[in-house]
Design a protein around this motif. Structure first.
Motif, short mmCIF file in Angstrom:
data_model
loop_
_atom_site.label_atom_id
_atom_site.label_comp_id
_atom_site.label_asym_id
_atom_site.label_seq_id
_atom_site.Cartn_x
_atom_site.Cartn_y
_atom_site.Cartn_z
N ALA A 31 1.69 -3.77 -2.91
CA ALA A 31 0.48 -3.03 -2.52
C ALA A 31 0.59 -1.59 -2.97
N PHE A 32 -0.50 -0.84 -2.80
CA PHE A 32 -0.53 0.58 -3.16
C PHE A 32 -1.53 1.30 -2.28
N ARG A 33 -1.35 2.62 -2.19
CA ARG A 33 -2.30 3.48 -1.47
C ARG A 33 -2.97 4.44 -2.45
N GLN A 88 3.72 0.94 -2.65
CA GLN A 88 4.47 0.87 -1.40
C GLN A 88 4.36 -0.53 -0.81
N ASP A 89 5.47 -1.01 -0.25
CA ASP A 89 5.41 -2.28 0.45
C ASP A 89 4.37 -2.20 1.57
N PRO A 90 3.51 -3.20 1.69
CA PRO A 90 2.43 -3.12 2.69
C PRO A 90 2.92 -2.93 4.12
N SER A 91 4.01 -3.59 4.51
CA SER A 91 4.53 -3.41 5.87
C SER A 91 4.99 -1.97 6.10
N ALA A 92 5.55 -1.34 5.06
CA ALA A 92 6.07 0.02 5.18
C ALA A 92 4.97 1.06 5.32
N PRO A 138 8.37 -12.01 7.88
CA PRO A 138 7.81 -12.49 6.60
C PRO A 138 6.72 -13.54 6.81
N GLN A 139 6.82 -14.33 7.88
CA GLN A 139 5.81 -15.36 8.14
C GLN A 139 4.48 -14.78 8.63
N ASP A 140 4.46 -13.46 8.95
CA ASP A 140 3.18 -12.81 9.28
C ASP A 140 2.32 -12.61 8.05
N GLU A 141 2.94 -12.74 6.87
CA GLU A 141 2.25 -12.66 5.57
C GLU A 141 1.53 -11.32 5.37
N ILE A 142 2.20 -10.26 5.77
CA ILE A 142 1.68 -8.91 5.55
C ILE A 142 2.48 -8.22 4.45
N GLY A 143 3.79 -8.27 4.58
CA GLY A 143 4.68 -7.65 3.60
C GLY A 143 6.11 -8.00 3.97
N GLU A 144 7.03 -7.09 3.70
CA GLU A 144 8.43 -7.34 4.00
C GLU A 144 8.73 -7.02 5.47
N GLY A 145 10.00 -7.18 5.85
CA GLY A 145 10.39 -6.96 7.24
C GLY A 145 10.29 -5.50 7.64
N ALA A 151 -5.60 1.64 1.45
CA ALA A 151 -4.48 0.81 1.00
C ALA A 151 -4.97 -0.56 0.56
N TYR A 152 -4.37 -1.08 -0.54
CA TYR A 152 -4.84 -2.33 -1.13
C TYR A 152 -3.65 -3.13 -1.64
N TYR A 153 -3.79 -4.46 -1.59
CA TYR A 153 -2.80 -5.33 -2.21
C TYR A 153 -2.99 -5.31 -3.72
N GLY A 154 -1.88 -5.33 -4.43
CA GLY A 154 -1.92 -5.34 -5.89
C GLY A 154 -0.72 -4.61 -6.46
N GLU A 155 -0.54 -4.74 -7.75
CA GLU A 155 0.61 -4.14 -8.42
C GLU A 155 0.17 -3.04 -9.36
#
Length: 462
Positions: A36-38, A83-87, A280-287, A63-67
């Motif tokens: 993701a990115f901001r 940035q990692d979305p969870s972070a 991780p199973q929340d499917e948002i980002g990393e831990g 903030a948006y998902y994408g590379e």
């Protein structure tokens, strides 16, 4: 992606902790990481980017998902931050307001600091600190790219910082060094240094950091504690330490995604359900783990503020630091250059100072006894009767629409400029200009005839 091989001790631990939910946890660790990115709201027309904005990160502004790529103009000129979305959620959960004094205590590489600067909107102060010198350098570059002027970047030990800023901050973010379990999926190397002993070592270090952090927070101030690990010893148990030992109270945040903190892992602490766990199973980002606290009473271990200020004053006087004179002629040189550009409303030249011929507008006036990498907005450097503007000033001026700009015509020209080469222009300009690509300012250049001399810093060149 290579297969993730987890230590048996780790598997046994989380099978016991998660019971029937362990299977979905281990399965999710095999899935591809999300990226993701901001966007940077400080920049002019900041939503005009080439990236897909169709999948926003839930609950995080801009903030948006994408590379994204570090070679794209949007990254080079600070329009986006990868940035990692969870972070993204810790800075969002802290909920800072313009005008506040904020500390990002473990700040590198800068994702949370740039988010905090966005929220401050050029008002108030952010102190972004990183104890590692190499990581602090990256932090400085990322903050410079963001184009804010109200940030002090420091490379200091937490205890030394606490001596400098007793009961000073309205809000503190502590994204603590941790065992990194939440990064296993994204970075398989993180598995190689994991052990239960390392988890306990990290927990002990986190308490040491927080013991100093509390000294810097005003009574009634907010502290956001976060990690990128799943370990209860570094998460809920640290929450219990903050409440039971350091005078904090857990409070609810505006972040309502992911999973709640687990009461049984945090001494059944009142309010632990307000903490958020990003599995991780929340499917948002990393831990990720986060919890917000309010300081209900001042630290008993801190010196009296007036006494401390008197001691600091004596130290400065004893040091006898020579004050550099910023002459009227030098000021006129700087003003002459600035007059060619549109300045943000937050700009205040009356505070400008000089150090080793560098001209800057400080975010903090007294920076004695701490190691500073950047203080506020560096305007440029004085060189034998002339003034050369800084890269940070170029990024700062990107907050406004500008007229004195040379626009690069294509990707080839853009890449040439990033390499440090000159380019040509047909514009009838002379002297320093801003250089942009796709309407996005990213550097200074200097026009002589039809040639634009390259002022993109050598340390950033590709």
């Amino acid at each position: 992606m290579d297969k993730l091989v987890l230590p048996k001790e780790f598997i046994d631990k989380y099978q016991k902790l998660l019971a029937t939910k362990a299977s979905s946890f281990f399965t999710a660790l095999e899935a591809e990481p999300k990226k993701a990115f901001r966007l940077n709201p400080l920049k002019a027309n900041y939503q005009k980017v080439s990236y897909d904005l169709s999948e926003p990160v839930n609950g995080v502004e801009d903030a948006y998902y994408g590379e994204i790529s570090g070679r794209d103009i949007e990254w080079v000129n600070g329009y986006v931050y990868s940035q990692d979305p969870s972070a993204m959620y810790p800075a969002e959960a802290l909920g800072v307001k313009p005008g506040q004094k904020v500390l990002d205590l473990c700040a590198a590489p800068g994702g949370k600091s740039t988010a905090l600067l966005s929220a401050l909107k050029n008002e108030g102060l952010l102190v972004a600190n990183e104890i590692s010198a190499s990581r602090a350098k990256n932090l400085r570059e990322n903050i410079e790219r963001w184009g804010a002027s109200n940030c002090l970047v420091t490379n200091e030990d937490t205890s030394q910082l606490a001596k400098k800023f007793p009961h000073f901050f309205d809000a503190i973010l502590v994204d603590a060094p941790c065992s990194g379990e939440g990064m296993f999926r994204k970075n398989h190397d993180a598995v190689t240094y994991w052990s239960q002993e390392y988890v306990l070592e990290c927990s002990s270090r986190q308490k040491e950091i927080l013991n100093e952090a509390v000294k810097m927070l005003k009574t009634g101030g907010s502290l956001l504690y976060s990690t990128c690990t799943y370990a209860p010893e570094e998460d809920e148990k640290i929450c219990a330490y903050l409440v039971n030992k350091l005078g904090f109270k857990l409070v609810k945040t505006k972040v309502n995604v992911a999973s709640a903190g687990v009461p049984a892992w945090g001494e059944n602490l009142a309010g632990i359900e307000y903490a958020r766990r990003f599995w991780p199973q929340d499917e948002i980002g990393e831990g990720q783990f986060l919890a917000k606290f309010i300081l209900s009473k001042a630290s008993d271990t801190e010196e009296n503020i007036d006494d401390f200020k008197q001691k600091n004053k004596k130290r400065r006087k004893k040091a006898g630091k020579k004050v550099e004179i910023f002459t009227k002629a030098e000021k006129e040189l700087v003003k002459e250059l600035l007059a060619s550009f549109n300045l943000p409303v937050s700009f205040d030249f009356s505070k400008a100072a000089k150090s080793n011929d560098h001209v800057y507008i400080p975010a903090v006036e007294d920076t004695s006894q701490i190691k500073v990498l950047n203080n506020g907005l560096e305007l440029g450097i004085l060189k034998k009767g002339r003034f050369q503007p800084s890269q940070q000033l170029a990024q700062y001026l990107g907050q406004m629409q500008q007229e004195r700009v040379v626009e690069l015509q294509n990707q080839a020209e853009f890449e040439k400029y990033l390499h440090g080469e000159t380019v040509k222009t047909e514009k009838k300009l002379k002297g320093f200009v801003l250089v942009s690509y796709q309407g996005k300012i990213f550097s200074f250049g200097k026009v002589a005839g039809q040639v634009v001399k390259n002022f993109y810093p050598k340390g950033l060149r590709v």
